[in-house]
Enzyme design. Structure first.
Site, PDB file in Angstrom:
ATOM      1  N   ASP A 110      29.468 186.167  -6.526  1.00  0.00           N
ATOM      2  CA  ASP A 110      29.578 187.006  -7.724  1.00  0.00           C
ATOM      3  C   ASP A 110      29.926 188.442  -7.348  1.00  0.00           C
ATOM      4  O   ASP A 110      30.882 189.023  -7.872  1.00  0.00           O
ATOM      5  CB  ASP A 110      28.262 186.954  -8.495  1.00  0.00           C
ATOM      6  N   HIS A 111      29.152 189.021  -6.433  1.00  0.00           N
ATOM      7  CA  HIS A 111      29.401 190.406  -6.038  1.00  0.00           C
ATOM      8  C   HIS A 111      30.723 190.547  -5.293  1.00  0.00           C
ATOM      9  O   HIS A 111      31.403 191.575  -5.392  1.00  0.00           O
ATOM     10  CB  HIS A 111      28.253 190.917  -5.165  1.00  0.00           C
TER      11      HIS A 111
ATOM     12  N   ASN B  14      29.699 179.150  -9.506  1.00  0.00           N
ATOM     13  CA  ASN B  14      30.722 179.924  -8.800  1.00  0.00           C
ATOM     14  C   ASN B  14      32.115 179.679  -9.370  1.00  0.00           C
ATOM     15  O   ASN B  14      32.981 180.547  -9.302  1.00  0.00           O
ATOM     16  CB  ASN B  14      30.711 179.591  -7.306  1.00  0.00           C
TER      17      ASN B  14
ATOM     18  N   ASP C  61      31.198 186.683 -16.085  1.00  0.00           N
ATOM     19  CA  ASP C  61      30.361 187.312 -15.060  1.00  0.00           C
ATOM     20  C   ASP C  61      28.905 187.395 -15.524  1.00  0.00           C
ATOM     21  O   ASP C  61      27.979 187.323 -14.708  1.00  0.00           O
ATOM     22  CB  ASP C  61      30.894 188.720 -14.755  1.00  0.00           C
TER      23      ASP C  61
ATOM     24  N   ASP D  24      33.345 190.648  -7.908  1.00  0.00           N
ATOM     25  CA  ASP D  24      33.239 191.933  -8.621  1.00  0.00           C
ATOM     26  C   ASP D  24      33.832 193.073  -7.809  1.00  0.00           C
ATOM     27  O   ASP D  24      34.507 193.954  -8.348  1.00  0.00           O
ATOM     28  CB  ASP D  24      31.775 192.237  -8.939  1.00  0.00           C
TER      29      ASP D  24
ATOM     30  N   ARG E 116      21.280 178.561 -13.205  1.00  0.00           N
ATOM     31  CA  ARG E 116      19.900 178.170 -13.512  1.00  0.00           C
ATOM     32  C   ARG E 116      19.851 176.880 -14.326  1.00  0.00           C
ATOM     33  O   ARG E 116      18.982 176.031 -14.100  1.00  0.00           O
ATOM     34  CB  ARG E 116      19.178 179.311 -14.233  1.00  0.00           C
TER      35      ARG E 116
ATOM     36  N   ASP F 251      27.409 183.469 -15.419  1.00  0.00           N
ATOM     37  CA  ASP F 251      27.441 182.597 -14.243  1.00  0.00           C
ATOM     38  C   ASP F 251      26.037 182.352 -13.690  1.00  0.00           C
ATOM     39  O   ASP F 251      25.712 181.247 -13.225  1.00  0.00           O
ATOM     40  CB  ASP F 251      28.377 183.135 -13.155  1.00  0.00           C
TER      41      ASP F 251
END
Length: 397
Positions: free
Chosen positions: A117-118, A49, A96, A121, A104, A99
């Site tokens: 993330d969204h 993040n 983006d 965005d 992972r 990330d």
């Protein structure tokens, strides 16, 4: 005030699995290795993040530059400013893209990552459109309004589609990949060629006879990009509705009910359009402030959909962010139905600033509350990687 995530939906966070289909050829054959190498620059102690946030901050920096050098979206900036736009947009898109890889490789993937993330965005999308409008020197015009609203519509439909299908679908040309590349290269080219390039006739790029060009409506290269986005948006929205309908039939859910979920969003876009039409001085003199207010409202609306998606909650429809939009529109059209404006003349600008403040505060409250709720329930941190206890370490071994 009711919580953004009711207690009975919290257990779904542990069941959630992110699914995506990316058909981009550029992602697969051109950028994949670049992203694989780029993610290695981030230490394993850095939270995914934080990568997302750092990327988004670059767009904020570009917007600050824009408001210093081209506050009315028509001024010519020094070449280095356009190069800065290009670099900032590219860095944002790159961060983006990696990330998720960072999540992972650090073993910290979670529903919060998708939300964060969204959420970033959804805030950034309107800002990048403002940067591009300034690059093309579209000014405070309907072309800039269309550019932002087309982008918001595409983003919302993608989010709504993901909610109903449970899959994030990225086509052969998508905003996060090809869109970022296009805007980054466009601003880079502007730094070399100058913004006057976008003011050239779009027909000069086509092998058309002068007699034919004379009969066509005037259209600059910059305006043609917006027109093209509008044309492409139609089949994109149609495809989203088609995928939603297919998913609803498979899940034995109401297709009409799912389609109705889009009504509040399109009503909001229509309402904002009516507001700007009824108050031309806002559109021609204070459009950036208005679009920032709309951007925060949009981010909140989209954020509620994403929260519902990862928690399995019902689709959110009308919410408190619609209040300033519909109130402002009612105020703007009041004279047309024989009523007096509550906020008239300079006071309407005050209303815009009040709306901006309200939506920014409300969005911030929403984001912080949701982050706190999810972090507490999943026992994770948002911007740092929480150290495992000795017991947890033994279990993982």
């Amino acid at each position: 005030m009711a919580p953004y995530i009711p207690q009975n939906y919290l257990p779904n966070l542990k069941k959630y699995k992110y699914q995506a289909i990316d058909k981009s050829l550029i992602s697969k054959y051109v950028l994949a290795e670049y992203w694989n190498q780029l993610v290695k620059i981030f230490p394993l102690t850095m939270a995914a993040n934080m990568v997302t946030l750092l990327g988004s901050l670059h767009v904020i920096v570009a917007v600050v530059l824009n408001q210093i050098y081209a506050p009315n979206l028509v001024e010519t900036c020094p070449s280095w400013v356009y190069f800065a736009y290009s670099a900032c947009i590219w860095i944002y898109g790159s961060f983006d893209a990696v990330d998720g890889k960072q999540a992972r490789r650090t073993g910290t993937a979670s529903p919060l990552g998708e939300l964060f993330d969204h959420g970033c965005d959804s805030l950034v999308v309107s800002l990048i459109m403002i940067l591009f409008a300034s690059t093309c020197q579209l000014g405070e015009t309907w072309w800039t309004v269309a550019l932002v609203f087309f982008a918001l519509t595409n983003f919302y439909m993608s989010t709504m589609e993901e909610y109903h299908t449970h899959i994030l679908f990225l086509g052969y040309f998508s905003g996060p990949v090809e869109g970022i590349i296009s805007f980054s290269l466009s601003t880079l080219a502007t730094g070399i060629l100058g913004p006057e390039f976008w003011a050239n006739s779009a027909y000069s790029l086509l092998p058309l006879p002068a007699a034919v060009i004379d009969k066509l409506p005037p259209l600059t290269i910059g305006q043609s990009v917006i027109a093209g986005m509008g044309i492409v948006l139609v089949p994109t929205v149609f495809a989203s509705f088609s995928n939603i309908a297919k998913a609803c039939r498979e899940q034995k859910k109401s297709v009409i009910g799912a389609f109705a979920d889009a009504i509040p969003f399109f009503a909001s876009i229509a309402s904002c359009t009516v507001w700007l039409h009824a108050s031309p001085e806002i559109r021609t003199q204070h459009l950036v402030v208005f679009l920032m207010f709309v951007g925060f409202a949009f981010s909140y609306i989209v954020g509620r959909v994403i929260v519902a998606h990862v928690t399995g909650a019902p689709f959110p429809k009308l919410n408190r962010m619609h209040i300033p939009i519909f109130f402002g529109t009612a105020n703007a059209i009041a004279p047309s139905i024989g009523l007096a404006k509550m906020f008239d003349g300079p006071n309407e600008l005050v209303l815009i600033w009040i709306c901006l403040g309200y939506t920014a505060i409300q969005y911030t409250h929403f984001a912080l509350e949701v982050i706190d709720t999810i972090c507490s329930y999943l026992d994770i941190n948002c911007l740092t990687i929480k150290k495992k206890s000795a017991t947890e370490s033994k279990k993982s071994e």
